[in-house]
Design a protein around this motif. Structure first.
Motif, PDB file in Angstrom:
ATOM      1  N   VAL A 220       0.836  -1.201   0.000  1.00 31.79           N
ATOM      2  CA  VAL A 220       0.000   0.000   0.000  1.00 31.79           C
ATOM      3  C   VAL A 220       0.871   1.253   0.000  1.00 31.79           C
ATOM      4  O   VAL A 220       2.106   1.165   0.082  1.00 31.79           O
ATOM      5  CB  VAL A 220      -0.932   0.048   1.247  1.00 31.79           C
ATOM      6  N   LYS A 221       0.224   2.409  -0.091  1.00 32.20           N
ATOM      7  CA  LYS A 221       0.943   3.677  -0.013  1.00 32.20           C
ATOM      8  C   LYS A 221       0.535   4.395   1.267  1.00 32.20           C
ATOM      9  O   LYS A 221      -0.644   4.574   1.514  1.00 32.20           O
ATOM     10  CB  LYS A 221       0.643   4.513  -1.256  1.00 32.20           C
ATOM     11  N   GLY A 222       1.491   4.766   2.083  1.00 28.96           N
ATOM     12  CA  GLY A 222       1.177   5.523   3.302  1.00 28.96           C
ATOM     13  C   GLY A 222       1.084   4.646   4.535  1.00 28.96           C
ATOM     14  O   GLY A 222       0.637   3.511   4.485  1.00 28.96           O
ATOM     15  N   THR A 223       1.525   5.226   5.654  1.00 34.99           N
ATOM     16  CA  THR A 223       1.607   4.453   6.894  1.00 34.99           C
ATOM     17  C   THR A 223       0.232   4.181   7.511  1.00 34.99           C
ATOM     18  O   THR A 223       0.048   3.163   8.166  1.00 34.99           O
ATOM     19  CB  THR A 223       2.468   5.204   7.942  1.00 34.99           C
ATOM     20  N   SER A 224      -0.742   5.073   7.294  1.00 31.79           N
ATOM     21  CA  SER A 224      -2.037   4.830   7.950  1.00 31.79           C
ATOM     22  C   SER A 224      -2.743   3.650   7.291  1.00 31.79           C
ATOM     23  O   SER A 224      -3.360   2.819   7.960  1.00 31.79           O
ATOM     24  CB  SER A 224      -2.905   6.083   7.954  1.00 31.79           C
ATOM     25  N   LEU A 225      -2.642   3.562   5.962  1.00 28.93           N
ATOM     26  CA  LEU A 225      -3.239   2.415   5.268  1.00 28.93           C
ATOM     27  C   LEU A 225      -2.513   1.121   5.649  1.00 28.93           C
ATOM     28  O   LEU A 225      -3.151   0.072   5.844  1.00 28.93           O
ATOM     29  CB  LEU A 225      -3.178   2.647   3.752  1.00 28.93           C
ATOM     30  N   LEU A 226      -1.193   1.213   5.787  1.00 24.71           N
ATOM     31  CA  LEU A 226      -0.439   0.015   6.192  1.00 24.71           C
ATOM     32  C   LEU A 226      -0.891  -0.451   7.577  1.00 24.71           C
ATOM     33  O   LEU A 226      -1.103  -1.651   7.806  1.00 24.71           O
ATOM     34  CB  LEU A 226       1.068   0.305   6.201  1.00 24.71           C
ATOM     35  N   ALA A 227      -1.068   0.505   8.492  1.00 21.84           N
ATOM     36  CA  ALA A 227      -1.519   0.135   9.842  1.00 21.84           C
ATOM     37  C   ALA A 227      -2.884  -0.544   9.775  1.00 21.84           C
ATOM     38  O   ALA A 227      -3.127  -1.546  10.445  1.00 21.84           O
ATOM     39  CB  ALA A 227      -1.586   1.385  10.722  1.00 21.84           C
ATOM     40  N   LYS A 228      -3.753  -0.019   8.926  1.00 22.07           N
ATOM     41  CA  LYS A 228      -5.098  -0.594   8.808  1.00 22.07           C
ATOM     42  C   LYS A 228      -5.028  -2.030   8.284  1.00 22.07           C
ATOM     43  O   LYS A 228      -5.719  -2.915   8.792  1.00 22.07           O
ATOM     44  CB  LYS A 228      -5.951   0.286   7.885  1.00 22.07           C
ATOM     45  N   VAL A 229      -4.176  -2.246   7.270  1.00 24.23           N
ATOM     46  CA  VAL A 229      -4.010  -3.599   6.727  1.00 24.23           C
ATOM     47  C   VAL A 229      -3.500  -4.547   7.811  1.00 24.23           C
ATOM     48  O   VAL A 229      -3.997  -5.665   7.972  1.00 24.23           O
ATOM     49  CB  VAL A 229      -3.053  -3.582   5.509  1.00 24.23           C
ATOM     50  N   LYS A 230      -2.539  -4.087   8.588  1.00 25.48           N
ATOM     51  CA  LYS A 230      -1.984  -4.936   9.653  1.00 25.48           C
ATOM     52  C   LYS A 230      -3.036  -5.229  10.729  1.00 25.48           C
ATOM     53  O   LYS A 230      -3.060  -6.318  11.297  1.00 25.48           O
ATOM     54  CB  LYS A 230      -0.741  -4.287  10.268  1.00 25.48           C
ATOM     55  N   HIS A 231      -3.891  -4.265  11.018  1.00 24.53           N
ATOM     56  CA  HIS A 231      -4.977  -4.514  11.970  1.00 24.53           C
ATOM     57  C   HIS A 231      -5.976  -5.512  11.400  1.00 24.53           C
ATOM     58  O   HIS A 231      -6.373  -6.467  12.066  1.00 24.53           O
ATOM     59  CB  HIS A 231      -5.704  -3.211  12.320  1.00 24.53           C
ATOM     60  N   LEU A 232      -6.360  -5.280  10.131  1.00 24.74           N
ATOM     61  CA  LEU A 232      -7.374  -6.139   9.512  1.00 24.74           C
ATOM     62  C   LEU A 232      -6.904  -7.585   9.402  1.00 24.74           C
ATOM     63  O   LEU A 232      -7.699  -8.510   9.481  1.00 24.74           O
ATOM     64  CB  LEU A 232      -7.735  -5.606   8.115  1.00 24.74           C
ATOM     65  N   GLN A 233      -5.592  -7.779   9.228  1.00 23.56           N
ATOM     66  CA  GLN A 233      -5.103  -9.143   9.064  1.00 23.56           C
ATOM     67  C   GLN A 233      -4.918  -9.833  10.417  1.00 23.56           C
ATOM     68  O   GLN A 233      -4.566 -10.993  10.469  1.00 23.56           O
ATOM     69  CB  GLN A 233      -3.798  -9.180   8.256  1.00 23.56           C
ATOM     70  N   ASN A 234      -5.158  -9.094  11.493  1.00 24.79           N
ATOM     71  CA  ASN A 234      -5.020  -9.645  12.841  1.00 24.79           C
ATOM     72  C   ASN A 234      -6.283  -9.371  13.660  1.00 24.79           C
ATOM     73  O   ASN A 234      -6.235  -8.755  14.699  1.00 24.79           O
ATOM     74  CB  ASN A 234      -3.776  -9.060  13.516  1.00 24.79           C
ATOM     75  N   PHE A 235      -7.421  -9.840  13.119  1.00 26.07           N
ATOM     76  CA  PHE A 235      -8.723  -9.779  13.801  1.00 26.07           C
ATOM     77  C   PHE A 235      -9.203  -8.361  14.090  1.00 26.07           C
ATOM     78  O   PHE A 235     -10.071  -8.173  14.932  1.00 26.07           O
ATOM     79  CB  PHE A 235      -8.676 -10.587  15.109  1.00 26.07           C
ATOM     80  N   GLY A 236      -8.628  -7.375  13.421  1.00 22.81           N
ATOM     81  CA  GLY A 236      -9.066  -5.993  13.660  1.00 22.81           C
ATOM     82  C   GLY A 236      -8.575  -5.413  14.971  1.00 22.81           C
ATOM     83  O   GLY A 236      -9.042  -4.344  15.400  1.00 22.81           O
TER      84      GLY A 236
END
Ligand code: PLP
Length: 395
Positions: A220-236
């Protein structure tokens, strides 16, 4: 073909094939064969896990592999995932998409399934006849007020018309999420394939150019989107005592990451050997009436992931299916990749009309991918070409 026949198992179960030994003249030749690291190197890589007992949840191996891949791919923000499919589903969720998503029917089942399983409606654009990637003109014609994104596929590692797609997306305010499952390491004028659009998914499945057994990457582009992806891949899970999204489990484990770290070290040589196989095929098959090869594109560094041909039955003197079956009898396993078209799958055929994308329909009927892997011997490439050309006399 029934839907279970297109499951990844059918197309990737290389264990049942004997290896490509140069002294067995007529040993079966599989369509693909997974790259594996030196056994001792892998054992050295996983040994620390017996000390740390840290087997998943962003351990040291996953974090090192992510860093190495960011460098290799020339991207800044990525998250390793359990497989490519879940990377795509996680990305679609991260962008909060609604309504319709324009995509291609000439791809692996995963692309469309990810869209449908995300509660979105796939809308199928046609492809270009020269390189099988999505046709920007066809995308434009399908945009409605309900369209929220475009999911193109860099099919066989061939880059889509990324500039035209971006221009359309910008004009209509659409997200562009690439299925780059085939495009690991592909570059255009030094720019990595995973840099185009808003996000990209890569697959590290056992049959791909680079594998972690099963695995994938969400770029992804940008740290906030990356954080969201990491949250989503770990049960939110968003904090120690907080869950901020309806997430799933799409994390990569440490053993897969260790496999990736080892395979990355030998990848350069693998791609060079694939290039030699590609060149040998081109040598034997270019100019053969009725056989069409993918053209090499100026300025694009390929990963030689696949060697697709199309068989024009009238010009060649045999249909694609005759070629496929004739080769199989002689122990050469090719693959109708991609057939049937997604819109002809039992699960989709009542909802969608495959004749609405005639170029894709024809490609699905004529395409055949030839065996391609790093340790395919030159003698076997010649044997494959001999058998292929001999199929012309098949009635
Ligand atoms: C392999 C593949 C996928 C799915 O990736 P997995 O890692 O097997 O989940 C998606 N799209 C395409 C085009 C693929 O080839």
């Amino acid at each position: 073909m029934s839907p279970d026949k297109i499951s990844p198992m059918t197309v990737t179960d290389t264990d049942s094939y004997p290896e490509d030994t140069s002294d067995a003249i007529d040993a079966p030749i599989p369509v693909t064969r997974s790259s594996m690291p030196d056994f001792d190197a892998f054992v050295r890589e996983i040994a620390p896990l017996w000390e740390s007992r840290w087997l998943t949840n962003r351990g040291e191996k996953v974090r090192s592999l992510e860093a190495e891949l960011n460098t290799y791919l020339g991207v800044e923000h990525s998250a390793l995932t359990v497989n490519g499919h879940m990377a795509l589903e996680t990305l679609l969720q991260a962008f909060d998409l609604t309504g319709e998503v324009i995509t291609t029917p000439f791809t692996f089942a995963s692309t469309t399934h990810a869209i449908v399983r995300s509660g979105l409606t796939p809308v199928f654009a046609d492809i270009k006849s020269d390189d099988y990637t999505i046709d920007p003109a066809s995308i434009e014609a399908l945009i409605t007020p309900r369209t929220s994104a475009i999911v193109p596929v860099h099919i066989y590692g061939t880059l889509c018309d990324v500039d035209a797609i971006q221009e359309i997306a910008d004009r209509h305010g659409l997200a562009v999420i690439y299925d780059a499952a085939h495009a690991f390491g592909v570059e255009r004028n030094g720019v990595g394939a995973a840099s185009f659009g808003d996000a990209s998914m890569l697959s590290f499945h056992a049959t791909k150019v680079f594998n972690t057994v099963e695995g994938g990457l969400a770029v992804v582009k940008g740290t906030s989107l990356l954080a969201k992806v990491k949250h989503l891949q770990n049960f939110g899970i968003t904090g120690l005592d907080e869950v901020g999204h309806v997430g799933g489990n799409a994390k990569m484990n440490e053993f897969s990451a260790a496999m990736g770290l080892c395979n990355l070290r030998t990848l350069h040589g693998d791609i060079q050997r694939r290039e030699q196989v590609d060149a040998a095929y081109r040598d034997r098959l270019s100019g053969v009436p009725g056989i069409h090869l993918l053209e090499q594109v100026e300025g694009v560094a390929s990963n030689y992931a696949y060697f697709p041909i199309t068989v024009n039955p009238d010009e060649f003197g045999a249909t694609r299916d005759q070629v496929h079956d004739g080769l199989a009898i002689r122990g050469v396993y090719t693959r109708k990749y991609f057939y049937p078209l997604i819109t002809d799958f039992a699960v989709y055929r009542d909802t969608f009309d495959s004749t609405a994308t005639p170029v894709a329909k024809r490609a699905a009927d004529e395409v055949l991918t030839l065996p391609m892997y790093a340790d395919l011997s030159m003698r076997n490439v010649n044997r494959i070409c001999d058998e292929l050309l001999a199929a012309r006399t098949v009635e």
